[in-house]
Design a protein around this motif. Structure first.
Motif: not given
Length: 182
Positions: A28, A30, A34, A40, A42-43
């Motif tokens: 979870s 982040v 991002n 981003s 993280g993605s």
């Protein structure tokens, strides 16, 4: 330039590695990079492409950029490196550029996001690749040395054109997002 570019790449690879391990420890988490749906980390970090060889890609950057910094320091100090070392740097730079192009394609057209730290890595990898290949070529045969000198004089033009291809591709690919910022 190898020292400066290598250090910037090393810093970006380190930031990516830290965030990757934080994501592994806490899904979870982040990352601070991002910034938007398009920009981003993280993605991008959670995809298969982020572990192209079965381990996190930033580990490659930590090793490769560490080598670039080390060789850059030696060259700046006036150490005359053997041709095979410069050839190895050129091969590594070339392979790094190939990998960057694959990652850029994956990022833009498969993952649909751009990782800001990855953009730093891509930005420094291109001149490292170009300059290391030209540096190695200057130790080659007389004909190769002559061509390398000509190419060296146009290196900033080549690099600018190379960057423009990446920028235009990102602008076109994410134009629907960019225009909302205008």
């Amino acid at each position: 330039m190898l020292v400066v570019l290598g250090a910037a790449g090393l810093a970006a690879a380190f930031a990516l590695a830290v965030d990757k391990y934080r994501i592994l420890a806490d899904p979870s988490y982040v990352p601070s990079c991002n910034l938007s749906p398009v920009l981003s980390c993280g993605s991008v970090m959670t995809t298969d492409q982020a572990e192209a060889f079965g381990f996190p890609n930033p580990l490659l950057g930590l090793v490769a950029f560490g080598v670039v910094v080390t060789l850059g320091v030696l060259i700046a100090a006036g150490v005359r490196l053997p041709g095979w070392v410069l050839g190895g740097l050129a091969v590594g730079g070339f392979l790094g550029a190939v990998f960057v192009h694959w990652l850029a394609f994956q990022s833009m057209y498969r993952i649909d996001a751009l990782c800001p730290w990855c953009l730093v890595v891509w930005t420094v990898t291109l001149p490292i690749a170009l300059w290391s290949v030209l540096l190695a070529a200057r130790t080659g045969t007389p004909g190769l040395r002559r061509r390398a000198r000509v190419a060296w004089s146009a290196r900033f033009l080549v690099l600018t054109a190379w960057y423009l291809v990446f920028v235009v591709a990102a602008l076109v690919r994410f134009w629907d997002y960019w225009r909302t910022l205008l």
